[in-house]
Design a protein around this motif. Structure first.
Motif, PDB file in Angstrom:
ATOM      1  N   ASP A 514      52.886  64.099  38.781  1.00 24.15           N
ATOM      2  CA  ASP A 514      54.103  64.063  37.979  1.00 24.15           C
ATOM      3  C   ASP A 514      54.338  65.376  37.251  1.00 24.15           C
ATOM      4  O   ASP A 514      55.480  65.794  37.070  1.00 24.15           O
ATOM      5  CB  ASP A 514      54.012  62.927  36.957  1.00 24.15           C
ATOM      6  N   LEU A 515      53.267  65.989  36.819  1.00 31.58           N
ATOM      7  CA  LEU A 515      53.356  67.248  36.087  1.00 31.58           C
ATOM      8  C   LEU A 515      52.256  68.179  36.569  1.00 31.58           C
ATOM      9  O   LEU A 515      51.215  67.728  37.068  1.00 31.58           O
ATOM     10  CB  LEU A 515      53.220  67.022  34.576  1.00 31.58           C
ATOM     11  N   THR A 516      52.487  69.459  36.395  1.00 27.65           N
ATOM     12  CA  THR A 516      51.522  70.472  36.832  1.00 27.65           C
ATOM     13  C   THR A 516      51.177  71.360  35.642  1.00 27.65           C
ATOM     14  O   THR A 516      52.047  71.708  34.829  1.00 27.65           O
ATOM     15  CB  THR A 516      52.092  71.326  37.970  1.00 27.65           C
ATOM     16  N   MET A 517      49.929  71.726  35.593  1.00 30.15           N
ATOM     17  CA  MET A 517      49.458  72.635  34.546  1.00 30.15           C
ATOM     18  C   MET A 517      48.742  73.795  35.229  1.00 30.15           C
ATOM     19  O   MET A 517      47.822  73.585  36.032  1.00 30.15           O
ATOM     20  CB  MET A 517      48.528  71.906  33.582  1.00 30.15           C
ATOM     21  N   LEU A 518      49.161  75.012  34.914  1.00 29.57           N
ATOM     22  CA  LEU A 518      48.648  76.211  35.568  1.00 29.57           C
ATOM     23  C   LEU A 518      47.621  76.891  34.659  1.00 29.57           C
ATOM     24  O   LEU A 518      47.868  77.081  33.468  1.00 29.57           O
ATOM     25  CB  LEU A 518      49.795  77.175  35.873  1.00 29.57           C
ATOM     26  N   VAL A 519      46.480  77.252  35.235  1.00 27.09           N
ATOM     27  CA  VAL A 519      45.408  77.898  34.485  1.00 27.09           C
ATOM     28  C   VAL A 519      45.312  79.357  34.945  1.00 27.09           C
ATOM     29  O   VAL A 519      45.211  79.634  36.142  1.00 27.09           O
ATOM     30  CB  VAL A 519      44.056  77.181  34.691  1.00 27.09           C
ATOM     31  N   ILE A 520      45.356  80.265  33.984  1.00 23.37           N
ATOM     32  CA  ILE A 520      45.292  81.707  34.241  1.00 23.37           C
ATOM     33  C   ILE A 520      44.146  82.282  33.412  1.00 23.37           C
ATOM     34  O   ILE A 520      43.953  81.891  32.256  1.00 23.37           O
ATOM     35  CB  ILE A 520      46.609  82.401  33.858  1.00 23.37           C
ATOM     36  N   ARG A 521      43.392  83.209  33.993  1.00 23.06           N
ATOM     37  CA  ARG A 521      42.308  83.859  33.241  1.00 23.06           C
ATOM     38  C   ARG A 521      42.711  85.276  32.872  1.00 23.06           C
ATOM     39  O   ARG A 521      43.116  86.073  33.730  1.00 23.06           O
ATOM     40  CB  ARG A 521      41.010  83.885  34.044  1.00 23.06           C
ATOM     41  N   SER A 522      42.579  85.586  31.588  1.00 27.10           N
ATOM     42  CA  SER A 522      42.910  86.921  31.092  1.00 27.10           C
ATOM     43  C   SER A 522      41.952  87.955  31.676  1.00 27.10           C
ATOM     44  O   SER A 522      40.740  87.743  31.724  1.00 27.10           O
ATOM     45  CB  SER A 522      42.820  86.942  29.562  1.00 27.10           C
ATOM     46  N   GLY A 523      42.527  89.066  32.125  1.00 27.60           N
ATOM     47  CA  GLY A 523      41.722  90.141  32.675  1.00 27.60           C
ATOM     48  C   GLY A 523      41.262  89.910  34.089  1.00 27.60           C
ATOM     49  O   GLY A 523      40.544  90.746  34.657  1.00 27.60           O
ATOM     50  N   GLN A 524      41.651  88.795  34.712  1.00 26.17           N
ATOM     51  CA  GLN A 524      41.264  88.512  36.102  1.00 26.17           C
ATOM     52  C   GLN A 524      42.471  88.257  36.985  1.00 26.17           C
ATOM     53  O   GLN A 524      42.575  88.821  38.078  1.00 26.17           O
ATOM     54  CB  GLN A 524      40.324  87.306  36.151  1.00 26.17           C
ATOM     55  N   THR A 525      43.379  87.423  36.527  1.00 25.56           N
ATOM     56  CA  THR A 525      44.559  87.111  37.319  1.00 25.56           C
ATOM     57  C   THR A 525      45.482  88.321  37.362  1.00 25.56           C
ATOM     58  O   THR A 525      45.822  88.898  36.330  1.00 25.56           O
ATOM     59  CB  THR A 525      45.305  85.917  36.714  1.00 25.56           C
ATOM     60  N   ARG A 526      45.877  88.682  38.565  1.00 22.25           N
ATOM     61  CA  ARG A 526      46.768  89.827  38.723  1.00 22.25           C
ATOM     62  C   ARG A 526      48.218  89.362  38.714  1.00 22.25           C
ATOM     63  O   ARG A 526      48.530  88.198  38.992  1.00 22.25           O
ATOM     64  CB  ARG A 526      46.447  90.577  40.009  1.00 22.25           C
ATOM     65  N   THR A 527      49.084  90.311  38.397  1.00 19.96           N
ATOM     66  CA  THR A 527      50.496  89.999  38.267  1.00 19.96           C
ATOM     67  C   THR A 527      51.063  89.411  39.553  1.00 19.96           C
ATOM     68  O   THR A 527      51.822  88.441  39.530  1.00 19.96           O
ATOM     69  CB  THR A 527      51.275  91.268  37.881  1.00 19.96           C
ATOM     70  N   VAL A 528      50.672  89.973  40.693  1.00 16.62           N
ATOM     71  CA  VAL A 528      51.193  89.493  41.974  1.00 16.62           C
ATOM     72  C   VAL A 528      50.793  88.049  42.205  1.00 16.62           C
ATOM     73  O   VAL A 528      51.604  87.215  42.650  1.00 16.62           O
ATOM     74  CB  VAL A 528      50.688  90.388  43.123  1.00 16.62           C
ATOM     75  N   ALA A 529      49.539  87.697  41.888  1.00 17.97           N
ATOM     76  CA  ALA A 529      49.076  86.329  42.086  1.00 17.97           C
ATOM     77  C   ALA A 529      49.829  85.360  41.187  1.00 17.97           C
ATOM     78  O   ALA A 529      50.238  84.270  41.622  1.00 17.97           O
ATOM     79  CB  ALA A 529      47.573  86.250  41.810  1.00 17.97           C
ATOM     80  N   ALA A 530      50.019  85.722  39.926  1.00 19.33           N
ATOM     81  CA  ALA A 530      50.753  84.844  39.007  1.00 19.33           C
ATOM     82  C   ALA A 530      52.198  84.667  39.454  1.00 19.33           C
ATOM     83  O   ALA A 530      52.757  83.560  39.369  1.00 19.33           O
ATOM     84  CB  ALA A 530      50.696  85.411  37.593  1.00 19.33           C
ATOM     85  N   GLU A 531      52.819  85.737  39.937  1.00 17.22           N
ATOM     86  CA  GLU A 531      54.194  85.629  40.419  1.00 17.22           C
ATOM     87  C   GLU A 531      54.283  84.726  41.644  1.00 17.22           C
ATOM     88  O   GLU A 531      55.203  83.910  41.770  1.00 17.22           O
ATOM     89  CB  GLU A 531      54.735  87.016  40.740  1.00 17.22           C
ATOM     90  N   ARG A 532      53.315  84.836  42.564  1.00 15.66           N
ATOM     91  CA  ARG A 532      53.332  84.014  43.774  1.00 15.66           C
ATOM     92  C   ARG A 532      53.165  82.541  43.433  1.00 15.66           C
ATOM     93  O   ARG A 532      53.853  81.673  43.980  1.00 15.66           O
ATOM     94  CB  ARG A 532      52.233  84.461  44.724  1.00 15.66           C
ATOM     95  N   VAL A 533      52.245  82.240  42.508  1.00 15.30           N
ATOM     96  CA  VAL A 533      52.027  80.841  42.148  1.00 15.30           C
ATOM     97  C   VAL A 533      53.259  80.257  41.468  1.00 15.30           C
ATOM     98  O   VAL A 533      53.703  79.146  41.799  1.00 15.30           O
ATOM     99  CB  VAL A 533      50.792  80.720  41.246  1.00 15.30           C
TER     100      VAL A 533
END
Length: 636
Positions: A514-533
């Motif tokens: 029903d809902l989605t929660m996205l987990v991102i790690r500071s200093g590891q996740t790159r901008t391109v990956a976050a944009e794609r997700v």
């Protein structure tokens, strides 16, 4: 399902993810400080390399610079008996006299004009010594000139002292003879003229006193003549190389010395080339190292900021919101090494910690999002009297890549819900690399592996990932059936899925959530990956609650989490932000429409009480299990 559009308001579309707000000086300064702390190794390397470069440049400059042709030699003389009776300043001044310099020129077989400005004497009263220094372009000449000048100075002082003593002695003897003659004359006058004897006797007494004083003075001169201060050489002259600047300074000082014969005569002025002025002293080495270190420090700082600009890893809240267009629910600080090694559930093992409070903030956000989904569905229905969807909400937790804290977040958020008395289920959907069970320590059911298993957390159950070699499509289909069959037996369900950019499993499971929660790690996740997700989630129309920003450093968190004051709960996210006067402040939730059911009523299997955003019970009841009876009471 739909999500409120207001999370997009948090996006700073026109700003770079990792660039500071130049219009907020305090934010910019915090950002710069964070960059320095994060890239300190580069800055330290630049400083060290700069200092090493300065040292190397000193060695190169010393080896390649033309050899100086200027030398000085110093002869040190001291009193032979160490009595300290000699006037050292007077002795040193004697060297500048024309008589002494003439004797030196004669001894050196040179014209006296050649010595002008080349020799000088300096008294060292604290050690009762005199330094006789000579300068020249020839080291041997400088040594000879210094030794000769010191010897002649000693001889001149001794001769001058004896001459002055002899002159004083002769003057006193002449005075004694004069007083003796006057005494005899007065005695004869007294004998010839008795009538004036009283007056003449008084004058005689005065002459006798003067005679006695003259005799004492003579004896004193005789004694001092025997103890005339004599000097001896303490250290012969040694030639020392100096640069042209030092030579010029000493030369000018010698010319301008009081009593120098050259001060009253025309003397040719010496000139020096740039190579003559090359500094080769130890202080120059320190200056070069200091300058090199300063340049290296500047280059290191510049390198740190250039790397920061090129580094596309997301480190700041505003950067993450700008890239994904999603609000950041919380910024979770970095776990300690002990917490990572022990696989601890912070919300359970340290419920009063700052991190546990952040996970309770996530729980509040999820409850608001669930209510918003329900109200939005009710608003979009054809009839206002349409029945409300009371199916248990399913929350899918995912991340762009592995190692971003998705499983840890799922375990902690689910534990927070369970601690509040909410019957919570975690389904491990990462069948390729299951790991969440390590946090929960479930009691396995070998006969029915797809049944919910109790864990070490009260009110929290767990369904492990299927162990099968079937194709991913079959596994995902089976997981969907398991989720659908068990979801209504619990108050909330969490899906721990694989990373979205690693496999397609999380995307296939969006239909079950029903809902989605996205987990991102500071200093590891790159901008391109976050944009794609975020693009994938938007393409599939998945309602996203927001992002959990893991592993944030204290410098990058910008003080969002003050202790219930003017921080996160005061005027921050829930104060006057998204949930304060925004969508839920003056929107559906404040109007009273579709108010959630009251809590505190027991829930039987098949009878749903939706979780609501209220304070948790202090003492949740423990569920029981009987055949065909209620498994326990649930309270949201």
């Amino acid at each position: 399902m739909s999500t409120p559009e207001t999370p997009q308001d948090f996006s700073r579309a026109n700003s770079s993810p990792n660039q500071p707000d130049l219009f907020g000086s305090s934010t910019a300064l915090r950002h710069y400080a964070a960059v320095v702390r994060r890239r300190w190794r580069w800055i330290a390397a630049g400083l060290v390399l700069g200092m090493v470069g300065g040292l190397i440049s000193t060695v190169i400059a010393t080896s390649t610079a033309p050899k100086s042709s200027y030398f000085k030699a110093t002869n040190t003389i001291v009193e032979a008996d160490g009595s300290g009776t000699a006037n050292l300043s007077q002795v040193a001044f004697l060297l500048q006299s024309a008589e002494v310099q003439g004797q030196i020129a004669t001894a050196m077989n040179l014209p006296v004009e050649t010595l002008r400005g080349l020799i000088a004497a300096q008294d060292q009263s604290n050690v009762s010594a005199i330094d006789v220094t000579a300068i020249s372009t020839d080291p041997q000449f400088a040594v000879t000139l210094a030794d000769t000048s010191a010897k002649i100075l000693m001889d001149s002082w001794s001769t001058d002292s004896k001459r002055r003593a002899a002159e004083s002695s002769d003057a006193v003897i002449a005075r004694i003879d004069e007083l003796a003659a006057k005494r005899d004359e007065l005695e004869s006058q007294i004998a010839r003229n008795p009538s004036q004897a009283t007056l003449l006797r008084a004058e005689l007494d005065s002459v006798i006193n003067q005679y006695r004083l003259a005799r004492e003075q003579f004896q004193s001169i005789a004694v001092s003549d025997q103890t005339v201060a004599a000097f001896t050489v303490f250290q012969p002259a040694i030639a020392v190389q100096i640069n042209g600047r030092a030579f010029a300074i000493r030369y000018d000082a010698n010319l301008n010395s009081r009593g120098s014969i050259s001060a009253t005569q025309s003397v040719p002025k010496l000139t020096f080339s740039e190579t003559d002025l090359t500094v080769v002293s130890g202080s120059s080495r320190a200056v070069r190292i200091l300058i090199g270190g300063l340049v290296g420090l500047i280059l290191g700082i510049a390198t740190a900021f250039v790397l920061e600009v090129w580094d596309d890893r997301i480190r700041r809240r505003d950067g993450l919101e700008a890239v994904t267009g999603l609000p950041v629910i919380v910024e979770v600080p970095v776990f300690t090494r002990a917490e990572r090694q022990e696989l601890s559930v912070i919300a359970l093992d340290a419920p009063r910690s700052r991190t546990a409070e952040l996970y309770r903030t996530v729980r509040t956000s999820i409850l608001f999002a669930i209510e918003a989904e329900s109200l939005a569905a009710l608003a979009n229905s054809d009839s206002p009297d349409s029945p409300r969807n009371d199916r248990t909400p399913v929350i899918l937790v995912t991340s762009p890549s592995p190692g971003e804290g998705k499983t840890t977040t799922t375990a902690n958020v689910a534990s927070v819900f369970a601690a509040a008395g909410t019957r919570t289920l975690i389904v491990d959907c990462d069948y390729r690399k299951p790991s969440i069970g390590k946090y929960l320590a479930p009691i396995p059911d070998l006969e029915h592996p797809t049944n919910p298993q109790p864990t070490r957390v009260e009110n929290l159950w767990f369904i492990p990932a299927p162990r099968t070699s079937a194709s991913p499509a079959i596994v995902i289909e089976e997981l969907g059936r398991v989720i659908d069959s068990w979801r209504d037996d619990f108050d909330i369900v969490f899906l721990d899925t694989p990373p979205m950019l690693t496999t397609n499993d999380a995307t296939d499971l969006l239909a079950s959530a029903d809902l989605t929660m996205l987990v991102i790690r500071s200093g590891q996740t790159r901008t391109v990956a976050a944009e794609r997700v975020s693009g994938l989630l938007a393409r599939f129309g998945a309602p996203v609650i927001g992002t959990i920003f893991n592993g944030c450093s204290a410098a990058d968190m910008e003080g969002y989490y003050g202790y219930y004051g003017a921080g996160y709960y005061g005027s921050g996210y829930y104060g006057s932000g998204y949930y304060g006067s925004g969508y839920y402040g003056s929107g559906y939730y404040s109007s009273g429409e579709g108010q959630p059911a009251q809590t505190g009523q027991p829930a039987q299997l098949g009878q749903r009480v939706r979780p609501t955003p209220v304070a948790p019970m202090d003492a949740p009841q423990t569920p029981t299990s009987t055949n065909g009876s209620a498994e326990g009471d649930a309270q949201s």
